[in-house]
Enzyme design. Structure first.
Site, mmCIF file in Angstrom:
data_model
loop_
_atom_site.group_PDB
_atom_site.id
_atom_site.type_symbol
_atom_site.label_atom_id
_atom_site.label_comp_id
_atom_site.label_asym_id
_atom_site.label_seq_id
_atom_site.Cartn_x
_atom_site.Cartn_y
_atom_site.Cartn_z
ATOM 1 N N CYS A 1 26.622 14.528 22.368
ATOM 2 C CA CYS A 1 26.030 13.486 23.215
ATOM 3 C C CYS A 1 24.625 13.842 23.689
ATOM 4 O O CYS A 1 24.124 13.264 24.651
ATOM 5 C CB CYS A 1 26.930 13.204 24.409
ATOM 6 S SG CYS A 1 28.451 12.353 23.946
ATOM 7 N N ASP B 1 23.906 24.683 25.216
ATOM 8 C CA ASP B 1 25.324 24.299 25.213
ATOM 9 C C ASP B 1 26.119 24.833 26.400
ATOM 10 O O ASP B 1 27.014 24.160 26.875
ATOM 11 C CB ASP B 1 25.976 24.778 23.895
ATOM 12 C CG ASP B 1 27.273 24.048 23.571
ATOM 13 O OD1 ASP B 1 27.281 22.807 23.583
ATOM 14 O OD2 ASP B 1 28.286 24.721 23.295
ATOM 15 N N LYS C 1 33.281 28.483 22.832
ATOM 16 C CA LYS C 1 34.091 27.637 23.714
ATOM 17 C C LYS C 1 35.267 28.420 24.307
ATOM 18 O O LYS C 1 35.630 28.232 25.463
ATOM 19 C CB LYS C 1 34.567 26.391 22.970
ATOM 20 C CG LYS C 1 33.405 25.489 22.506
ATOM 21 C CD LYS C 1 32.591 25.030 23.671
ATOM 22 C CE LYS C 1 31.202 24.523 23.396
ATOM 23 N NZ LYS C 1 30.980 23.404 22.577
ATOM 24 N N HIS D 1 29.630 23.451 30.479
ATOM 25 C CA HIS D 1 29.168 22.949 29.177
ATOM 26 C C HIS D 1 27.821 22.261 29.386
ATOM 27 O O HIS D 1 27.723 21.033 29.366
ATOM 28 C CB HIS D 1 30.221 21.963 28.648
ATOM 29 C CG HIS D 1 30.074 21.584 27.214
ATOM 30 N ND1 HIS D 1 30.629 20.439 26.701
ATOM 31 C CD2 HIS D 1 29.448 22.181 26.166
ATOM 32 C CE1 HIS D 1 30.361 20.346 25.407
ATOM 33 N NE2 HIS D 1 29.646 21.387 25.054
ATOM 34 N N TYR E 1 36.361 27.137 11.588
ATOM 35 C CA TYR E 1 35.219 26.325 11.987
ATOM 36 C C TYR E 1 34.791 26.502 13.442
ATOM 37 O O TYR E 1 35.623 26.454 14.359
ATOM 38 C CB TYR E 1 35.529 24.833 11.765
ATOM 39 C CG TYR E 1 34.269 24.008 11.564
ATOM 40 C CD1 TYR E 1 33.714 23.867 10.295
ATOM 41 C CD2 TYR E 1 33.613 23.413 12.634
ATOM 42 C CE1 TYR E 1 32.553 23.149 10.096
ATOM 43 C CE2 TYR E 1 32.443 22.684 12.437
ATOM 44 C CZ TYR E 1 31.928 22.549 11.165
ATOM 45 O OH TYR E 1 30.778 21.841 10.964
ATOM 46 N N ARG F 1 26.809 21.321 10.887
ATOM 47 C CA ARG F 1 26.108 22.106 11.919
ATOM 48 C C ARG F 1 25.124 23.098 11.318
ATOM 49 O O ARG F 1 25.285 23.540 10.180
ATOM 50 C CB ARG F 1 27.143 22.905 12.728
ATOM 51 C CG ARG F 1 28.180 22.060 13.464
ATOM 52 C CD ARG F 1 27.768 21.812 14.878
ATOM 53 N NE ARG F 1 28.613 20.821 15.548
ATOM 54 C CZ ARG F 1 28.521 20.555 16.848
ATOM 55 N NH1 ARG F 1 27.655 21.193 17.611
ATOM 56 N NH2 ARG F 1 29.268 19.622 17.390
ATOM 57 N N SER G 1 30.383 16.870 23.930
ATOM 58 C CA SER G 1 30.003 17.275 22.584
ATOM 59 C C SER G 1 29.358 16.103 21.846
ATOM 60 O O SER G 1 29.835 14.968 21.939
ATOM 61 C CB SER G 1 31.244 17.732 21.820
ATOM 62 O OG SER G 1 31.853 18.808 22.499
ATOM 63 N N ARG H 1 36.502 21.187 16.040
ATOM 64 C CA ARG H 1 37.532 21.696 16.934
ATOM 65 C C ARG H 1 38.783 20.824 16.831
ATOM 66 O O ARG H 1 38.707 19.643 16.553
ATOM 67 C CB ARG H 1 37.032 21.682 18.384
ATOM 68 C CG ARG H 1 36.040 22.798 18.696
ATOM 69 C CD ARG H 1 35.584 22.745 20.143
ATOM 70 N NE ARG H 1 34.781 21.576 20.423
ATOM 71 C CZ ARG H 1 35.207 20.508 21.066
ATOM 72 N NH1 ARG H 1 36.430 20.449 21.556
ATOM 73 N NH2 ARG H 1 34.408 19.493 21.261
HETATM 74 P P1 GTP Z 1 27.414 19.668 20.854
HETATM 75 O O1 GTP Z 1 26.686 20.716 20.097
HETATM 76 O O2 GTP Z 1 28.562 19.088 20.080
HETATM 77 O O3 GTP Z 1 27.863 20.114 22.213
HETATM 78 O O4 GTP Z 1 26.433 18.383 20.964
HETATM 79 P P2 GTP Z 1 25.111 18.084 21.815
HETATM 80 O O5 GTP Z 1 25.491 17.563 23.157
HETATM 81 O O6 GTP Z 1 24.191 19.234 21.784
HETATM 82 O O7 GTP Z 1 24.474 16.839 21.026
HETATM 83 P P3 GTP Z 1 23.117 16.711 20.182
HETATM 84 O O8 GTP Z 1 21.887 16.998 20.976
HETATM 85 O O9 GTP Z 1 23.288 17.490 18.939
HETATM 86 O O10 GTP Z 1 23.099 15.151 19.845
HETATM 87 C C1 GTP Z 1 24.140 14.492 19.190
HETATM 88 C C2 GTP Z 1 23.692 13.175 18.628
HETATM 89 O O11 GTP Z 1 23.108 12.351 19.636
HETATM 90 C C3 GTP Z 1 22.625 13.314 17.538
HETATM 91 O O12 GTP Z 1 22.942 12.433 16.494
HETATM 92 C C4 GTP Z 1 21.360 12.897 18.215
HETATM 93 O O13 GTP Z 1 20.415 12.371 17.312
HETATM 94 C C5 GTP Z 1 21.836 11.862 19.219
HETATM 95 N N1 GTP Z 1 20.933 11.789 20.382
HETATM 96 C C6 GTP Z 1 20.542 12.820 21.164
HETATM 97 N N2 GTP Z 1 19.678 12.403 22.127
HETATM 98 C C7 GTP Z 1 19.533 11.071 21.941
HETATM 99 C C8 GTP Z 1 18.773 10.061 22.622
HETATM 100 O O14 GTP Z 1 18.063 10.311 23.592
HETATM 101 N N3 GTP Z 1 18.894 8.789 22.150
HETATM 102 C C9 GTP Z 1 19.672 8.474 21.068
HETATM 103 N N4 GTP Z 1 19.736 7.216 20.676
HETATM 104 N N5 GTP Z 1 20.402 9.413 20.394
HETATM 105 C C10 GTP Z 1 20.332 10.680 20.828
HETATM 106 C C1 SPV Z 2 31.015 21.210 20.827
HETATM 107 O O1 SPV Z 2 31.890 20.579 20.207
HETATM 108 O O2 SPV Z 2 30.757 20.989 22.029
HETATM 109 C C2 SPV Z 2 30.203 22.217 20.112
HETATM 110 C C3 SPV Z 2 30.617 22.596 18.770
HETATM 111 O O3 SPV Z 2 29.244 22.741 20.664
HETATM 112 S S1 SPV Z 2 31.902 23.762 18.760
HETATM 113 O O4 SPV Z 2 31.311 25.092 18.803
HETATM 114 O O5 SPV Z 2 32.649 23.581 17.513
HETATM 115 O O6 SPV Z 2 32.752 23.574 19.904
HETATM 116 MN MN MN Z 3 29.009 21.852 22.838
#
Ligand code: GTP
Ligand code: SPV
Ligand code: MN
Length: 601
Positions: free
Chosen positions: A266, A289, A222, A242, A213, A386, A264, A72
């Site tokens: 996290c 999400d 979003k 979110h 993207y 992704r 995002s 984004r």
């Molecule tokens: P968006 O799709 O961008 O909204 O992201 P998201 O919030 O769904 O994040 P996602 O679950 O994909 O995690 C992002 C990163 O954080 C990855 O590299 C994970 O491996 C890492 N991660 C997630 N949970 C944990 C955790 O409990 N501990 C640690 N150390 N890393 C974590």
């Molecule tokens: C985020 O950035 O929180 C995502 C990926 O879930 S996107 O759809 O590109 O916003």
């Molecule tokens: Mn997201």
């Protein structure tokens, strides 16, 4: 192609867009498998897509984006409300008429040499009272195929539009017209200064130009389900957040529903599919999400997931971290910006398996450990690479995930990535303090957005880039929802899985986060007491069980530490941050700040 609708509003809009963008042809999409297969075959033929190994990764494809178009773009994203003050200090604003004029200039002839696809889709179960009907017009077949996975694309939506005369128009172009005889590139897009991700909240209208993207181009996500929907929700008394949604069931079969907001990249997808390590407790996924929530007849808050798939971060997705996400993308998946291995499977950093090499996300031959000219290791996959996977393919998808009534939320969780200061978990004294916690949530930056800079940022409710109106009004809306829900409001908690000692995480995270969730459920049930600290309620030693974990006592102390001096500094930063909301800062926020300062001494 003749139009499969007689709805005048829709036909007029399509005609207007066609006249402006001048595509070579127009295709009305129907969401069928035949359509998906046909478009994918065309993209494989043109070289835009790579068909993956049918034995290893059935019905799956890999794409590599232009190296400039990988996430984004927040500094090119606009909330073009009629009045600037309605967009607030956290959004970019341009006068809507001026922005439309600029964008009409860009859209003029922008689909030359391309096909214009018209995608009827629903966010939320088709026809459900909380769902929204929408149409995305795009010149990207990649977008069409992703929309098949991420939303409900169906001609049923056209029939509903005939009845209601109501839909959310979403216009998208990659912004790369083709001259006569010009050969297309693998990933067409426009340079950064021509990219616009524009929202017109009073008209429920979305215009996106120049990027192919994720959140820039899959406009149901979003743009619609958060920016436009949050503005609608603020006006109409519901919530678009979110947030992941999960069901946590205890050994007696009692169900708890959790909605959690992390910025995002996290940890939402990871928590949504968590493999519980607490004996007898089980997690099922409802969404990873976005949550749309409305008070139900019983006064509780009910949540649905408006999406139909997961657009998940690939790097870090591994058997040890998120086996359910891996399983969800074992077939029928689109991968973007990962490594394609020699045997035509996919790989990314921290996948937990070795890779012999292949083609990296920049289409170059690649081997693990390869270095660039400066001696830095070259990553095979982009950090924001992704997978687009169907929710139905996730082994722990909840049987009720498509229930139009939604699930009643018991627990709200806020958080972000903080390597220090924020303890593993604390609970708000009451909903109003919970709103304060959510509103002052902060995180260190991630790869999910291109342009957010390097320092700590406050990210209220993980919604900073997604609030479709004034963030102060949005905070007030949270307090108003709390008042409406009264004692039926969800209990609020704040977590941080990411404290570090040097390079090492202090908390094992992933499946072990179930221990923290269980403590929350025990609190909701009144099974355990908590100890009062200046920042909130925290577990009494032994209530959050560490059995079988190898966490040294000094690490546990750090994980649970309330560093009052550091918190005082955070409060000072929060005050600075909140000052920019001016008289739109809810009085209740000021009250919470003062109370926290008093407790910290
Ligand atoms: P968006 O799709 O961008 O909204 O992201 P998201 O919030 O769904 O994040 P996602 O679950 O994909 O995690 C992002 C990163 O954080 C990855 O590299 C994970 O491996 C890492 N991660 C997630 N949970 C944990 C955790 O409990 N501990 C640690 N150390 N890393 C974590
Ligand atoms: C985020 O950035 O929180 C995502 C990926 O879930 S996107 O759809 O590109 O916003
Ligand atoms: Mn997201």
């Amino acid at each position: 192609m003749s139009a499969p609708t007689t709805n005048k509003k829709l036909l007029d809009w399509v005609a207007e867009v066609e006249a402006m963008c001048t595509p070579d042809q127009v295709v009305w999409c129907d969401g069928s498998k035949e359509e998906y297969d046909r478009l994918m075959a065309e993209m494989v033929e043109s070289g835009a897509a790579i068909k993956l190994n049918e034995e290893k990764r059935p019905n799956s494809f890999a794409f590599n984006s232009d190296p400039s178009d990988v996430a984004r773009v927040e500094n090119r994203t606009y909330i073009a409300s009629v009045k600037e003050e309605d967009a607030g200090p956290t959004n970019n604003w341009i006068d809507p008429e001026e922005l439309k004029e600029t964008m009409r200039g860009l859209y003029k002839g922008c689909m030359k040499g391309r096909t214009m696809y018209i995608i009827p889709f629903s966010m939320g179960p088709v026809g459900s009272p909380i769902a929204k009907n929408a149409i995305e017009i795009t010149d990207s077949a990649y977008v069409v195929c992703n929309m098949h996975i991420m939303t409900r694309v169906t001609t049923e939506v056209l029939r509903l539009i005939e009845k209601t005369d109501d839909f959310i128009p979403c216009l998208h172009s990659v912004g790369a017209p083709l001259e006569e005889g010009q050969k297309d590139v693998r990933w067409p897009c426009a340079p950064i200064e021509k990219k616009y991700i524009a929202h017109f909240p009073e008209e429920n209208l979305i215009w996106s130009f120049g990027s192919g993207y994720g959140g820039n181009a899959l406009l149901g996500k979003k743009c619609l389900a958060l920016r436009i929907a949050s503005a609608m929700a603020g006006r109409e008394g519901w919530m678009a957040e979110h947030m992941l949604i999960l069901r946590f069931t205890n050994p007696e079969g009692k169900k708890f529903h959790v909605a959690a907001a992390f910025p995002s990249a996290c940890g939402k997808t990871n928590l949504a599919m968590l493999q519980s390590t607490v004996p007898g407790w089980k997690v099922e996924t409802i969404g990873d999400d976005i949550a749309w929530m409305k008070p139900g007849a019983d006064g509780r808050l009910y949540a649905i997931n408006p999406e139909a798939g997961f657009f998940g971060v690939a790097p870090g997705t591994a058997e040890y971290s998120n086996p359910m996400a891996l399983a969800a993308c074992s077939k029928d998946t689109i991968f973007t910006n990962v490594v394609v291995t020699e045997d035509k499977d996919v790989w990314w950093e921290d996948m937990g398996i070795d890779c012999a090499g292949g083609t990296d996300w920049k289409n170059n031959p690649w081997k693990p450990g390869m270095k660039d000219a400066d001696g830095n290791t070259i990553k095979g996959a982009h950090p924001n690479s992704r997978f687009s996977a169907r929710a139905a393919n996730c082994p722990v998808i909840c049987a009720d995930w498509e229930d139009p009534a939604g699930v009643p939320i018991d627990i709200f969780v806020f958080g972000g990535k903080r390597t220090s200061v924020m303890p593993l978990v604390h609970e708000a004294f009451d909903f109003e303090q919970g709103v304060y916690m959510g509103a002052t949530a902060s995180s260190e930056p991630t790869a999910a957005a291109l342009d957010v800079g390097a320092k700590l940022r406050f990210d209220p409710f993980a919604m900073t880039p997604f609030i479709g109106y004034h963030a102060g009004d949005y905070m007030q809306h949270w307090f108003d929802m709390g008042e409406k829900l009264g004692d039926k409001a969800p209990r609020c908690f704040y977590v941080n899985w990411f404290q570090k000692d040097g390079k090492k995480f202090l908390w094992p995270g992933f499946g072990e986060n179930s221990r923290v969730l269980k403590w929350m459920c025990d609190r909701v049930e009144g099974k355990v007491e908590a100890r009062e600290t200046p920042i909130g309620l925290m577990p009494i030693d032994g209530d959050l069980t560490l059995d079988g974990l190898d966490i040294p006592a000094e690490d546990w102390e750090k994980l649970m530490k309330v560093d009052t001096e550091a918190f005082k500094a955070t409060v000072a930063d929060a005050k600075d941050y909140l000052a920019k909301f001016g008289d739109k800062l809810p009085a209740k926020m000021t009250e919470q700040l003062e109370k926290l300062e008093a407790r910290l001494g």
